[in-house]
Motif scaffolding. Structure first.
Motif, PDB file in Angstrom:
ATOM      1  N   ARG A  46       1.155   6.087   4.497  1.00 11.48           N
ATOM      2  CA  ARG A  46       2.439   6.741   4.758  1.00 11.48           C
ATOM      3  C   ARG A  46       3.066   6.113   5.998  1.00 11.48           C
ATOM      4  O   ARG A  46       2.373   5.562   6.860  1.00 11.48           O
ATOM      5  N   SER A 102      13.079  14.565   4.433  1.00  8.38           N
ATOM      6  CA  SER A 102      11.715  14.417   3.918  1.00  8.38           C
ATOM      7  C   SER A 102      11.169  15.713   3.357  1.00  8.38           C
ATOM      8  O   SER A 102      10.439  15.720   2.358  1.00  8.38           O
ATOM      9  N   ASN A 108      15.091  10.049  -5.085  1.00  8.09           N
ATOM     10  CA  ASN A 108      14.595   9.159  -6.142  1.00  8.09           C
ATOM     11  C   ASN A 108      15.592   8.056  -6.467  1.00  8.09           C
ATOM     12  O   ASN A 108      15.220   6.891  -6.667  1.00  8.09           O
ATOM     13  N   ASP A 147      11.357   1.009   5.756  1.00 10.25           N
ATOM     14  CA  ASP A 147      10.321   0.158   5.152  1.00 10.25           C
ATOM     15  C   ASP A 147      10.759  -1.305   5.138  1.00 10.25           C
ATOM     16  O   ASP A 147       9.958  -2.210   5.440  1.00 10.25           O
ATOM     17  N   GLN A 158       0.828  -1.208   0.000  1.00  8.52           N
ATOM     18  CA  GLN A 158       0.000   0.000   0.000  1.00  8.52           C
ATOM     19  C   GLN A 158       0.864   1.259   0.000  1.00  8.52           C
ATOM     20  O   GLN A 158       0.537   2.241  -0.678  1.00  8.52           O
ATOM     21  N   LYS A 159       1.964   1.223   0.748  1.00  8.69           N
ATOM     22  CA  LYS A 159       2.835   2.405   0.759  1.00  8.69           C
ATOM     23  C   LYS A 159       3.488   2.601  -0.599  1.00  8.69           C
ATOM     24  O   LYS A 159       3.607   3.737  -1.083  1.00  8.69           O
ATOM     25  N   TYR A 160       3.903   1.540  -1.212  1.00 11.75           N
ATOM     26  CA  TYR A 160       4.517   1.627  -2.538  1.00 11.75           C
ATOM     27  C   TYR A 160       3.544   2.272  -3.529  1.00 11.75           C
ATOM     28  O   TYR A 160       3.959   3.038  -4.414  1.00 11.75           O
ATOM     29  N   ARG A 161       2.274   1.979  -3.364  1.00 14.93           N
ATOM     30  CA  ARG A 161       1.248   2.526  -4.261  1.00 14.93           C
ATOM     31  C   ARG A 161       0.737   3.890  -3.813  1.00 14.93           C
ATOM     32  O   ARG A 161      -0.180   4.445  -4.427  1.00 14.93           O
ATOM     33  N   GLY A 162       1.308   4.435  -2.748  1.00 14.24           N
ATOM     34  CA  GLY A 162       0.949   5.767  -2.305  1.00 14.24           C
ATOM     35  C   GLY A 162      -0.344   5.845  -1.519  1.00 14.24           C
ATOM     36  O   GLY A 162      -0.903   6.932  -1.348  1.00 14.24           O
ATOM     37  N   LEU A 163      -0.812   4.715  -0.997  1.00 13.98           N
ATOM     38  CA  LEU A 163      -2.091   4.680  -0.288  1.00 13.98           C
ATOM     39  C   LEU A 163      -1.953   4.907   1.212  1.00 13.98           C
ATOM     40  O   LEU A 163      -2.920   5.264   1.880  1.00 13.98           O
ATOM     41  N   TYR A 223      15.485   5.593  -3.685  1.00 15.43           N
ATOM     42  CA  TYR A 223      14.288   4.760  -3.704  1.00 15.43           C
ATOM     43  C   TYR A 223      14.417   3.638  -4.725  1.00 15.43           C
ATOM     44  O   TYR A 223      13.857   2.552  -4.540  1.00 15.43           O
TER      45      TYR A 223
END
Length: 304
Positions: A158, A217, A227, A187, A151-156, A230
């Protein structure tokens, strides 16, 4: 017996007093405070001594700046001293609620009964003036680490580092991944330290995480570095943790990784292709090998 270590990797003085004050204000003082000075130009001792006596904390004044090389290295050299069963790494500009430690101890019996190794707290984003920016409360009792990562990878959802408490034995087993800026190290820690299982989510206390122009951040000047880091996180997720994720998700991560390497003319590791081979997808394996060869050829040409 004290079960909790609060670990503060210190470098920036700007908001440090508010951090220390929040630790000193705990309704339950049954914790050990560790502070590691990462060769900061600003001496934190006057601030610390306003709130704690020398016997109430352990202080390590390092002469070499490890955080500038990799933040996880700075965390780990402080953690070498930790003897408690659980630890929190608290950012030197973040704030914990007065009942943070109290709610930790309330959660310990349930954690031990269910073999939970990570506790995650509700957290708020605040700015440099302590103004509230956003709250993150997922309204559940348990969060599965694998599902949460997807979910975090998909931005849903934090998350950050400070709102977690980890079981020390799991850290000793796995340690932190050394990713530039530690951008994604927390993560992967959620995954490995939890044993890829459920985390206990505590909604009765919270952590305030500061987003400012002097934090990694908050600053936009480091976007390119973040980036790049990541994409290193993607690589480590693929090569070290892919067996715990659904195939469709990992295919997406591999595609994103290779696209990023190609678009930014960065070397790709052949190790990511072996995910396909492990799952007996020979055609996909060969196709990925070909893509990586092409990407790395561009990278080599760029260096000339």
């Amino acid at each position: 017996m004290k079960k909790l270590a609060i670990v503060i990797p210190y470098y920036k003085i700007d908001f440090f007093e508010k951090t220390i004050q929040s630790v000193a204000s705990q309704s339950n003082r049954n914790f050990v405070l560790y502070i590691g000075n990462d060769a900061s130009p600003d001496d934190p001792i006057p601030v610390i001594e306003k709130y704690f006596s020398p016997e109430d904390y352990q202080y390590f004044n390092y002469t070499d700046n490890l955080g500038g090389k990799n933040l996880a290295l700075q965390w780990e050299r402080i953690l070498d001293h930790v003897k408690e069963d659980w630890f929190q790494i608290l950012g030197d500009d973040d704030i914990i609620a007065e009942n943070f430690v109290e709610e930790f101890y309330k959660a310990v019996p349930e954690s031990e009964k269910n073999n939970i190794n990570v506790l995650k707290f509700v957290y708020d984003w605040i700015d440099e003036n302590d103004r509230h920016l956003e709250s993150f409360d997922y309204g559940v009792r348990y969060l599965n680490a694998v599902d949460f990562t997807i979910q975090k990878y998909r931005g849903l959802v934090r998350s950050s580092l400070s709102e977690n408490i980890f079981r020390t034995k799991m850290y000793r087993k796995h340690s932190f991944e050394k990713i530039p800026l530690a951008w994604g190290s927390d993560d992967i820690a959620l995954l490995a330290f939890s044993g890829y299982r459920d985390m206990l989510y505590i909604r009765t206390s919270k952590v305030k995480v500061r987003i400012s122009n002097i934090s990694i951040s908050g600053t936009e000047t480091m976007d390119k570095q973040k980036n790049n880091a990541y994409n290193v996180f993607r690589e480590k997720l693929i090569t070290g943790h892919s067996n715990h994720f659904p195939q469709a998700f990992m295919e997406q991560v591999i595609a994103d990784y290779l696209i990023y390497c190609h678009m930014n003319k960065q070397r790709a590791t052949y190790g990511v292709a072996f995910y396909h081979l492990k799952h007996l997808h020979v055609k996909k394996f060969l196709k990925s090998i070909k893509k990586i060869y092409y990407i790395n050829k561009i990278y080599t040409t760029t260096l000339r």
